[in-house]
Design a protein around this motif. Structure first.
Motif, short mmCIF file in Angstrom:
data_model
loop_
_atom_site.label_atom_id
_atom_site.label_comp_id
_atom_site.label_asym_id
_atom_site.label_seq_id
_atom_site.Cartn_x
_atom_site.Cartn_y
_atom_site.Cartn_z
N ILE A 58 0.84 -1.21 0.00
CA ILE A 58 0.00 0.00 0.00
C ILE A 58 0.86 1.25 0.00
O ILE A 58 0.61 2.22 -0.74
CB ILE A 58 -0.95 -0.02 1.21
CG1 ILE A 58 -1.95 -1.17 1.08
CG2 ILE A 58 -1.69 1.31 1.35
CD1 ILE A 58 -2.87 -1.32 2.27
N LEU A 59 1.92 1.27 0.81
CA LEU A 59 2.80 2.43 0.86
C LEU A 59 3.51 2.64 -0.48
O LEU A 59 3.66 3.79 -0.93
CB LEU A 59 3.84 2.24 1.97
CG LEU A 59 3.29 2.24 3.41
CD1 LEU A 59 4.41 1.94 4.39
CD2 LEU A 59 2.63 3.57 3.73
N VAL A 60 3.95 1.57 -1.12
CA VAL A 60 4.61 1.68 -2.42
C VAL A 60 3.65 2.23 -3.47
O VAL A 60 4.02 3.09 -4.29
CB VAL A 60 5.18 0.32 -2.85
CG1 VAL A 60 5.66 0.36 -4.30
CG2 VAL A 60 6.32 -0.09 -1.94
N ALA A 61 2.41 1.77 -3.44
CA ALA A 61 1.42 2.26 -4.40
C ALA A 61 1.13 3.75 -4.20
O ALA A 61 0.93 4.50 -5.17
CB ALA A 61 0.13 1.46 -4.28
N ILE A 62 1.13 4.20 -2.95
CA ILE A 62 0.84 5.61 -2.67
C ILE A 62 2.03 6.50 -3.01
O ILE A 62 1.88 7.55 -3.65
CB ILE A 62 0.43 5.78 -1.19
CG1 ILE A 62 -0.89 5.05 -0.92
CG2 ILE A 62 0.31 7.26 -0.82
CD1 ILE A 62 -1.28 5.03 0.54
N LEU A 63 3.22 6.11 -2.60
CA LEU A 63 4.39 6.96 -2.74
C LEU A 63 5.04 6.88 -4.12
O LEU A 63 5.66 7.85 -4.56
CB LEU A 63 5.42 6.61 -1.67
CG LEU A 63 4.98 6.83 -0.21
CD1 LEU A 63 6.07 6.35 0.74
CD2 LEU A 63 4.65 8.29 0.04
N LEU A 64 4.94 5.72 -4.78
CA LEU A 64 5.65 5.54 -6.04
C LEU A 64 4.67 5.35 -7.20
O LEU A 64 4.30 6.32 -7.86
CB LEU A 64 6.60 4.35 -5.93
CG LEU A 64 7.74 4.53 -4.91
CD1 LEU A 64 8.53 3.24 -4.75
CD2 LEU A 64 8.65 5.67 -5.31
N HIS A 65 4.24 4.12 -7.45
CA HIS A 65 3.37 3.85 -8.60
C HIS A 65 2.62 2.55 -8.36
O HIS A 65 3.12 1.65 -7.68
CB HIS A 65 4.21 3.74 -9.88
CG HIS A 65 3.43 3.91 -11.13
ND1 HIS A 65 2.62 2.93 -11.66
CD2 HIS A 65 3.31 4.97 -11.98
CE1 HIS A 65 2.05 3.36 -12.77
NE2 HIS A 65 2.45 4.60 -12.99
N THR A 66 1.45 2.46 -8.93
CA THR A 66 0.64 1.25 -8.78
C THR A 66 1.33 0.04 -9.43
O THR A 66 1.31 -1.07 -8.88
CB THR A 66 -0.75 1.45 -9.39
OG1 THR A 66 -1.36 2.60 -8.81
CG2 THR A 66 -1.63 0.24 -9.14
N PHE A 67 1.94 0.25 -10.58
CA PHE A 67 2.64 -0.86 -11.25
C PHE A 67 3.82 -1.36 -10.41
O PHE A 67 4.11 -2.56 -10.39
CB PHE A 67 3.13 -0.41 -12.62
CG PHE A 67 2.03 -0.29 -13.63
CD1 PHE A 67 0.75 -0.77 -13.37
CD2 PHE A 67 2.26 0.33 -14.86
CE1 PHE A 67 -0.26 -0.65 -14.30
CE2 PHE A 67 1.25 0.45 -15.80
CZ PHE A 67 -0.02 -0.04 -15.52
N THR A 68 4.49 -0.44 -9.72
CA THR A 68 5.59 -0.85 -8.84
C THR A 68 5.07 -1.70 -7.70
O THR A 68 5.71 -2.69 -7.30
CB THR A 68 6.33 0.38 -8.30
OG1 THR A 68 6.73 1.22 -9.38
CG2 THR A 68 7.55 -0.02 -7.50
#
Length: 825
Positions: A220-230
């Motif tokens: 969830i944190l990666v999707a918020i801070l970076l990108h959904t694909f990441t």
């Protein structure tokens, strides 16, 4: 080459299935040796002939068992006089167990289900292989000119990696189905294997429940801070790593008893079955990882999202190595405390849950943890190479970056794909005869490594020329490959009992325990000299001729034959468990001697696998740090700026982290052993277990140590995650680069020295057990046990865990580099 390998697996399966096996000696009168090593007719005619049963070692050898327990025999019944409880004076029938028949039936049903599952997977992989073949040929055929073909190099390389990974996984499934079809041996072997399986599944369930929560929050944190694909790539990487751990542990348990059963036929049959089974696991590990990474590049067409895939693998690997190391060492301490200090509890008895937990820890660390560790190194090396190639207009590439036009992105995919095929071919060099010695067996493994390394050189040179990349990149790959081979040979010298370092450690056991420990520490420190010099030379030449991309490709070159190196690592625990099963089962002396020889060889190959894992992890961590510097536009790997007052403090802080990390793991070992000791002592007050009427609750015994290990691995994991984030976001990107470099330098030395010291102590103990310096029970042997206890803590809680720390922190830095760049810009 690949189809010949598949055909070899098919032929090997026929040989294994056709091997005659000994029947279970459930009844003395009905015992039949189908291999006809004894002439029963001659014995019937000659009453004085040797009884085949006399050459057969019973489950509990009478002399050693009565000496341990203070028991007497009444016919075939063992009468226990003192067994840890006042009311435990019961009679145990050594030849019958009410649970064995049920275990055998359930095991047969499960085997049928496993073969059906493998057959279904083979069909799916066959379809994917055909589709990927068409995809690769279609992309290549659609290019009308050489320039256009090179323009599609990244996608073409990814499709080639997908194709080869599907074919190798198909070969692995075919080989696995043949291994599963081999005879599992007697019902006693099945019962011991079932105990290991129950404990392994209990460990996995408890570990994954905790890990799933962590991965969900981070996604969830990666999707918020970076990108959904990441975030999607992160979840896919975590799932692949988790699948690798579970499948590897489960398959190794299936193989253990089959290796013990095949040892009844010949040493070569046991060796080939155990090593080819480890090759199957290695092929599945690397093939599944390469398949996932290639698919993500073809779908997303953006290398930035691949970092999420690598971070997902790193997250699972961190807990596998950290939690597994603490649990394994805690279980070993509990087992040693119960069997060495509490004389009423036998050491080799399946009713002792600490024995099962101890060997379960070996399976967790050296099969599951090693599989995830090697997978992380390979994928991280590829990700570092493609990231560096995509972020710079490198002078040694003829094409500037574009996802459609960069040969530098395609080269690591081709290299690892061809390396998988060469390593599989090298695996078939490993074979032997019944009269082989340990030294001759080790030579077979050396020849396998050299064969795989020699075969990969020519494809790498051709790839560099075809992709129009400077030949200096090939030099970097060749240096990385040679550096890995040197690490393997160096580890064998400092862990083999036939070499002076281990002999000197064993000789020191005659003086005093302190002298034994000091000599082992000295051997571990000396072992760092050659690998560090080779690694330094590789880094120097790679930076000089090809920049930071050369470092990344040196790491890829070192890991190109990772399938063979991982197979050597996994061969160790498989042979160790086969030795355990033979020690607890009704097998002949020759079977035990064969499994003992395999275990001696496996100890050395396991040590070499550890050193290769540490060396490759260090080089990969340097490559990831270089990719981080490229991502935040610091240029190449030059961070020692005298004008920046934060560089040197960051270097010192980074050099401290591996020591703090190891200290936290050391302190957690004893606390993890406490609940297992209490649980085993409680079970030994149960008369039903002592009489053999019921079996211990192995999952319950594993549950409490896992819970305690989870509690103590939270702080080390938080250090790996939060320290790079804090330094990078708050202090600055250059300080984070200095932190990473400082941790890599001291971490490599600490990991290598502790791992090799542990291997030297362990090999010295085995050398004394073989009869030197007084053998078992002597003062030298008692001294060696002290060093061996320290060595296992060094290996599992320091050496193997530190290499994961280095890669994880570098991967975190690379992942958050866009956020760091945004904040500080």
């Amino acid at each position: 080459t690949l189809f010949r390998s598949i055909w070899s697996f098919r032929s090997f399966g026929r040989v294994v299935m056709s091997q005659p096996q000994f029947t279970a000696f459930d009844d003395r009168d009905s015992a039949i040796d189908v291999n006809e090593q004894y002439d029963l007719t001659q014995q019937a005619n000659d009453p004085d002939a040797a009884d085949p049963w006399d050459d057969h070692i019973n489950f509990h050898d009478r002399d050693s068992y009565t000496e341990e327990l203070g028991a007497t025999f009444d016919g075939d019944d063992l009468v226990i006089h003192e067994f840890g409880a006042a009311d435990a004076k019961n009679t145990v029938d050594l030849r019958t167990n009410t649970n064995l028949a049920g275990d055998t039936m359930l095991y047969s049903q499960r085997t049928v289900q496993q073969r059906q599952l493998l057959k279904g997977l083979s069909i799916i992989l066959l379809v994917l292989s055909l589709l990927s073949t068409g995809l690769f040929i279609g992309i290549a055929a659609s290019s009308l000119t050489v320039v256009e073909l090179l323009g599609k190099a990244p996608i073409l390389g990814a499709s080639f990696g997908f194709w080869i990974s599907c074919l190798t996984m198909l070969a692995a499934c075919i080989g696995a189905s043949k291994v599963v079809a081999a005879s599992p041996g007697s019902s006693e072997m099945i019962g011991i294997s079932e105990a290991l399986r129950e404990g392994s599944m209990a460990f996995v369930r408890r570990e994954y429940l905790f890990m799933a929560l962590f991965i969900f929050i981070v996604a969830i944190l990666v999707a918020i801070l970076l990108h959904t694909f990441t975030a999607i790539a992160y979840l896919i990487g975590a799932l692949i790593a988790a699948a690798v751990i579970v499948s590897g542990m489960h398959f190794s348990i299936l193989v253990n008893l089959r290796v013990c059963a095949s040892a009844q036929t010949s040493l070569n049959a046991a060796l080939r079955l155990s090593f080819l089974s480890s090759v199957i696991i290695s092929m599945s590990v690397v093939g599944l990882g390469l398949c996932g990474l290639s698919t993500l590049l073809m779908v997303f067409r953006d290398v930035d999202h691949l970092v999420g895939f690598g971070f997902g693998i790193s997250s699972v690997t961190l807990f596998a190595r950290l939690l597994g190391g603490i649990f394994a060492k805690g279980a070993h301490v509990a087992h040693e405390q119960l069997t060495k200090l509490d004389a009423s509890i036998p050491e080799l008895d399946p009713r002792n849950p600490a024995l099962i937990a101890d060997h379960l820890g070996t399976n967790v660390v050296d099969v599951g943890g090693a599989s995830a560790d090697f997978l992380e190194s390979v994928m991280a090396g590829i990700i570092a190479a493609v990231t560096i190639a995509s972020k710079s207009d490198l002078k040694y590439l003829n094409y500037s970056w574009n996802v459609e036009t960069d040969s530098g992105v395609a080269l690591p995919f081709y290299t690892v794909s061809w390396g998988m095929l060469c390593a599989i071919v090298g695996a078939f060099v490993v074979r032997t005869t019944d009269r082989a010695t340990v030294k001759q067996l080790l030579w077979k493994f050396r020849l396998g490594v050299l064969a795989a390394a020699t075969l990969i050189v020519l494809p790498c040179a051709i790839l560099v020329l075809v992709l129009d990349v400077s030949f200096t990149v090939f030099l970097c790959m060749l240096l990385g490959l040679l550096c890995g081979i040197v690490a393997l040979l160096n580890a064998e010298i400092f862990s083999g009992s036939q070499y002076p370092p281990v002999r000197s450690v064993a000789t020191a056991s005659q003086a005093s325990p302190s002298r034994f420990v000091e000599q082992g520490l000295a051997a571990g420190i000396y072992s760092c000299l050659i690998p560090i010099c080779c690694l330094a030379f590789t880094l120097f030449v790679s930076l000089l001729v090809a920049g930071d991309y050369g470092i990344a490709m040196a790491a890829v070159g070192m890991l190109s034959i990772v399938v063979f190196n991982l197979s050597m690592n996994i061969f160790g625990p498989i042979s160790d468990h086969a030795k355990l099963i033979s020690s607890l089962s009704d097998v002949m002396v020759t079977v035990r001697s064969r499994t003992q020889m395999l275990d001696s060889v496996g100890s050395v190959t396991l040590a070499t696998g550890r050193d290769f894992s540490i060396t490759s992890a260090t080089l990969v961590a340097v490559a990831l740090t270089a990719a981080y510097c490229r991502n935040i536009e610091l240029g190449a790997l030059y961070i020692t700026d005298p004008s920046d007052p934060l560089i040197l403090p960051s270097l010192f802080l980074g050099s401290l982290l591996p020591f703090i990390f190891s200290a936290l793991n050391f302190s957690a070992v004893g606390k993890t052993a406490e609940p297992l000791v209490a649980e085993v002592r409680r079970l030994y007050n149960d008369p039903a277990i002592l009489r053999g009427e019921s079996t211990p609750d192995y999952p319950r015994c594993v549950k409490h140590p896992i819970k305690r290990a989870l509690q103590h691995c939270v702080l080390p994991a938080a250090i790996c995650m939060l320290v790079p984030v804090f330094i990078g976001l708050v202090i600055g990107p250059k300080s984070l680069a200095g932190l990473l470099i400082g941790s890599i330098i001291t971490g490599y030395v600490l990991a290598l020295s502790t791992a090799n010291s542990g291997s030297a102590w362990d090999s010295a103990r085995q050398h004394i057990e073989a009869g030197f310096y007084g053998g078992n029970g002597s003062e030298a042997y008692k001294t060696s046990l002290i060093g061996d206890e320290i060595g296992k803590t060094f290996r599992d809680c320091s050496g193997l865990s530190i290499c994961v720390l280095l890669k994880f922190m570098a991967m975190v830095a690379l992942l958050i580099s866009p956020v760091i760049k945004t904040i500080h810009d």
